[in-house]
Design a protein around this motif. Structure first.
Motif, PDB file in Angstrom:
ATOM      1  N   GLU A  67      29.792  39.743  29.777  1.00 56.73           N
ATOM      2  CA  GLU A  67      30.830  40.062  30.596  1.00 56.73           C
ATOM      3  C   GLU A  67      30.612  41.319  31.348  1.00 56.73           C
ATOM      4  OE1 GLU A  67      34.780  40.027  27.811  1.00 56.73           O
ATOM      5  OE2 GLU A  67      33.762  41.746  27.089  1.00 56.73           O
ATOM      6  N   SER A 115      34.752  35.288  34.483  1.00 50.29           N
ATOM      7  CA  SER A 115      34.441  33.926  34.136  1.00 50.29           C
ATOM      8  C   SER A 115      33.138  34.625  33.413  1.00 50.29           C
ATOM      9  CB  SER A 115      33.410  33.636  36.048  1.00 50.29           C
ATOM     10  OG  SER A 115      34.729  33.683  36.706  1.00 50.29           O
ATOM     11  N   GLU A 116      32.198  33.613  32.704  1.00 49.44           N
ATOM     12  CA  GLU A 116      30.856  34.063  32.137  1.00 49.44           C
ATOM     13  C   GLU A 116      30.550  33.578  32.982  1.00 49.44           C
ATOM     14  OE1 GLU A 116      30.709  29.619  29.981  1.00 49.44           O
ATOM     15  OE2 GLU A 116      32.389  30.450  28.275  1.00 49.44           O
ATOM     16  N   ARG A 122      33.195  38.979  39.501  1.00 50.41           N
ATOM     17  CA  ARG A 122      33.757  37.877  39.196  1.00 50.41           C
ATOM     18  C   ARG A 122      34.345  37.891  38.250  1.00 50.41           C
ATOM     19  NH1 ARG A 122      29.691  32.995  39.336  1.00 50.41           N
ATOM     20  NH2 ARG A 122      31.523  32.466  37.854  1.00 50.41           N
ATOM     21  N   GLY A 143      47.008  39.408  34.768  1.00 48.11           N
ATOM     22  CA  GLY A 143      46.476  40.098  33.308  1.00 48.11           C
ATOM     23  C   GLY A 143      47.628  41.418  33.264  1.00 48.11           C
ATOM     24  N   ASP A 175      33.947  34.330  25.681  1.00 44.01           N
ATOM     25  CA  ASP A 175      35.300  34.062  26.405  1.00 44.01           C
ATOM     26  C   ASP A 175      36.011  34.861  27.007  1.00 44.01           C
ATOM     27  OD1 ASP A 175      37.662  31.964  26.592  1.00 44.01           O
ATOM     28  OD2 ASP A 175      38.738  33.574  25.153  1.00 44.01           O
ATOM     29  N   PRO A 176      35.838  33.745  28.265  1.00 43.49           N
ATOM     30  CA  PRO A 176      36.533  34.198  30.006  1.00 43.49           C
ATOM     31  C   PRO A 176      37.930  35.140  30.192  1.00 43.49           C
ATOM     32  CG  PRO A 176      35.483  31.965  30.724  1.00 43.49           C
ATOM     33  CD  PRO A 176      36.135  32.738  29.169  1.00 43.49           C
ATOM     34  N   LEU A 177      38.876  34.379  29.043  1.00 39.37           N
ATOM     35  CA  LEU A 177      40.253  34.763  29.129  1.00 39.37           C
ATOM     36  C   LEU A 177      40.405  35.944  27.679  1.00 39.37           C
ATOM     37  CD1 LEU A 177      42.539  32.117  30.030  1.00 39.37           C
ATOM     38  CD2 LEU A 177      41.822  34.435  31.176  1.00 39.37           C
ATOM     39  N   ARG A 178      39.373  36.078  27.133  1.00 38.57           N
ATOM     40  CA  ARG A 178      39.327  37.276  25.851  1.00 38.57           C
ATOM     41  C   ARG A 178      40.187  38.621  25.667  1.00 38.57           C
ATOM     42  NH1 ARG A 178      36.589  41.346  23.413  1.00 38.57           N
ATOM     43  NH2 ARG A 178      35.280  41.898  25.432  1.00 38.57           N
ATOM     44  N   ASN A 223      39.425  38.175  37.881  1.00 42.08           N
ATOM     45  CA  ASN A 223      40.671  37.674  38.282  1.00 42.08           C
ATOM     46  C   ASN A 223      41.836  38.718  37.787  1.00 42.08           C
ATOM     47  OD1 ASN A 223      42.602  36.992  39.262  1.00 42.08           O
ATOM     48  ND2 ASN A 223      42.128  34.722  39.161  1.00 42.08           N
ATOM     49  N   ASN A 265      45.364  38.545  29.759  1.00 40.26           N
ATOM     50  CA  ASN A 265      44.903  37.343  30.148  1.00 40.26           C
ATOM     51  C   ASN A 265      44.366  37.781  31.519  1.00 40.26           C
ATOM     52  OD1 ASN A 265      46.337  35.022  30.690  1.00 40.26           O
ATOM     53  ND2 ASN A 265      47.813  35.287  31.506  1.00 40.26           N
ATOM     54  N   HIS A 271      41.422  37.385  34.004  1.00 42.33           N
ATOM     55  CA  HIS A 271      39.703  36.560  33.529  1.00 42.33           C
ATOM     56  C   HIS A 271      38.311  36.910  33.510  1.00 42.33           C
ATOM     57  CE1 HIS A 271      37.148  33.369  34.877  1.00 42.33           C
ATOM     58  NE2 HIS A 271      38.065  32.687  34.149  1.00 42.33           N
TER      59      HIS A 271
END
Length: 157
Positions: A40, A71-72, A48, A54, A82-85, A50, A67, A69
């Motif tokens: 991360e 990116s991986e 990367r 959030g 997980d991008p949204l964890r 967003n 919420n 994001h």
């Protein structure tokens, strides 16, 4: 000897939530660290991120960023995240208590405004915000246009 220039939050800006100040009236801001995994932080350094949808919540004495994001990481293979964890925000207990007290009021939420790097660590500028109504948004736009017009007229004199 070379002097170090002072670091500014905007120097290492990773992401900014421009829509937040349009949709919300920010009452107070806090700087918080984020608990991130190895892949991360590499994605954050590559900008990367967003922050658009959030928000943060206070549960069981802990602040959690939801919420957002991230990116991986492309070279992350099986260790990717997980991008949204949900990510834990690192704040002092007194700040968490103050945030919990402020968000108990109706219509008040915690919104991420900016994410930046400070001394190698990822930080989030979160704001305690109150939602704006449609007429408030129009009023803000009207004031901004008036100020722009005034500055334009004064510039010629």
């Amino acid at each position: 000897m070379v002097k170090k220039k002072p670091t500014n939050k905007d120097d290492n800006l990773v992401a900014q939530n421009r829509k937040a100040r349009h949709d919300y009236r920010v009452l107070q801001t806090y700087e918080a660290g984020i608990a991130l995994t190895g892949t991360e932080i590499k994605s954050v350094r590559a900008s990367r991120v967003n922050l658009k949808d959030g928000f943060a919540q206070i549960r069981d004495g802990q602040a959690t960023l939801m919420n957002v994001h991230i990116s991986e990481y492309e070279q992350g293979n099986q260790f990717n995240h997980d991008p949204l964890r949900n990510r834990k925000l690192l704040l002092h207990k007194q700040e968490i208590k103050r945030l919990a007290k402020e968000t108990d009021k109706k219509g008040v939420t915690i919104v991420p405004l900016k994410m930046y790097l400070k001394k190698g660590f990822a930080k989030v500028l979160i704001g305690v915000a109150e939602g704006k109504h449609e007429y408030d948004k129009r009023e803000t736009m009207k004031k901004r246009d008036q100020e722009r017009e005034i500055s334009r007229v004064l510039k010629h004199y």
